[in-house]
Design an enzyme around this catalytic site. Structure first.
Site, short mmCIF file in Angstrom:
data_model
loop_
_atom_site.label_atom_id
_atom_site.label_comp_id
_atom_site.label_asym_id
_atom_site.label_seq_id
_atom_site.Cartn_x
_atom_site.Cartn_y
_atom_site.Cartn_z
N ASN A 153 1.33 -6.52 -6.70
CA ASN A 153 1.59 -7.33 -5.68
C ASN A 153 2.76 -7.20 -5.19
O ASN A 153 3.82 -7.82 -6.02
CB ASN A 153 1.12 -9.02 -5.87
CG ASN A 153 0.93 -9.87 -4.96
OD1 ASN A 153 1.59 -9.49 -3.84
ND2 ASN A 153 0.28 -10.97 -5.14
N CYS A 173 2.48 1.09 6.53
CA CYS A 173 1.74 1.69 7.76
C CYS A 173 0.45 0.92 7.85
O CYS A 173 -0.26 0.73 6.90
CB CYS A 173 1.21 2.99 7.20
SG CYS A 173 2.81 3.92 6.82
N ASP A 176 -2.50 -5.23 7.11
CA ASP A 176 -3.10 -6.40 7.52
C ASP A 176 -2.60 -7.29 8.51
O ASP A 176 -1.52 -7.89 8.37
CB ASP A 176 -3.47 -7.34 6.41
CG ASP A 176 -4.84 -8.16 6.56
OD1 ASP A 176 -5.13 -8.48 7.90
OD2 ASP A 176 -5.51 -8.32 5.78
N THR A 255 -2.04 9.27 7.87
CA THR A 255 -2.69 8.16 7.32
C THR A 255 -4.18 8.17 7.87
O THR A 255 -4.35 8.45 8.95
CB THR A 255 -1.95 6.77 7.65
OG1 THR A 255 -2.27 6.65 9.00
CG2 THR A 255 -0.51 6.92 7.03
N GLU A 257 -5.86 5.51 8.34
CA GLU A 257 -6.07 4.80 9.69
C GLU A 257 -5.29 5.25 10.92
O GLU A 257 -5.88 5.01 12.12
CB GLU A 257 -5.22 3.25 9.31
CG GLU A 257 -5.57 2.28 9.98
CD GLU A 257 -6.74 1.43 9.90
OE1 GLU A 257 -7.10 1.05 10.92
OE2 GLU A 257 -7.54 1.84 9.15
#
Length: 282
Positions: A153, A173, A176, A255, A257
């Site tokens: 985390n 990158c 959220d 990446t 995404e």
């Protein structure tokens, strides 16, 4: 007539088979891994964290760079001879520090693209099995020994892993976006978190950000520009062209995404921020 195995059982059988055959260099199949796009940073996950960067077991992630090669010691020796704190730290230590961190690494596309470009730089980011497979596939040329990953985390424990001014690059990158206002506190960029990035980033180091959400892009730009430890990089550094930074180019295209955004014809908003020197004490 027996029922077909459940998805969970299939996943476990697949992973067990991989672990049993350490010489298997096949890349892991995504369908056998539960990969959540995002995790709740406020949940107390069952994870283990080092007390400080000196206590982090980097040797298990980068065995090629271990100060003490663990295979030199038998299991019997380790069990019968208690180690003092200094010796334990030596077993966990590596010969050079991690310098590049991809925070929120997804399936690791960015790190695996960066690894051959920066072969002498240690980087951190389904992915651990892919690291193992790529190391086996490229064992003769020792490629991908500089790439690894761990689950942690960042919003709570970043300084537990990295010491002051250790990193040269941090990648954020497609984080959220947390669209709802009450969830903005969970965004990976904030004034408080930027102070932590400034702590672990060396002067001249760069934070790279990319997103396909304009609102989030403006949020990240606003928070970094307000922070005294960062300055916006030059447009030529960020924009496509001959002067574009190599890390920006890889971040735009490698990446998972980023590839999806390209397929869908979406926009990619890039902003990079350089760590400035701290002012001298009066």
């Amino acid at each position: 007539m027996p029922h077909a195995p459940a998805k969970r059982q299939k996943r476990e059988e697949y992973k067990n088979a991989l672990h049993e055959d350490e010489s298997n260099a096949a890349l892991p199949k995504k369908k056998f891994y539960r990969q959540r796009a995002h995790a709740n940073p406020f949940s107390d996950h069952s994870l283990t964290y080092p007390k400080s960067p000196a206590d982090m077991d980097w040797a298990s992630l980068y065995p090629a760079y271990a100060v003490v090669k663990r295979e030199q010691k038998s299991a019997g020796e380790e069990e019968s001879t208690p180690l003092d704190e200094e010796e334990q730290r030596r077993l966990k230590a590596i010969t050079k520090n991690v310098e590049i961190a991809d925070i929120g690494c997804g399936f690791g596309g960015l790190l695996f693209a960066l690894a051959p470009k920066f072969p002498d730089t240690l980087m951190l980011e389904y992915v651990q099995e892919k690291v193992r497979a790529l190391r086996l596939q490229n064992a003769s040329i020792q490629l991908y020994q500089n790439a690894s990953c761990l689950r942690a985390n960042t919003m709570k424990f970043l300084p537990n892993f990295f010491s002051k001014a250790q990193l040269s690059k941090i990648f954020l990158c497609f984080p959220d976006p947390h669209f709802k206002q009450r969830k903005h506190k969970a965004r990976i960029v904030s004034y408080t978190l930027n102070s932590e990035y400034a702590y672990v980033l060396r002067p001249g180091g760069v934070v790279y950000t990319i997103t396909d959400v304009k609102d989030l892009h403006e949020w990240m730009v606003g928070h970094f520009e307000k922070h005294p430890s960062f300055e916006r990089c030059e447009k030529e550094f960020e924009e496509e062209g001959e002067a574009m930074d190599e890390g920006v180019g890889i971040m735009r295209t490698e990446t998972e995404e980023g590839k999806k955004v390209s397929r869908n014809g979406g926009m990619k908003y890039v902003a990079c921020f350089r760590r400035v020197e701290d002012p001298e004490w009066p």
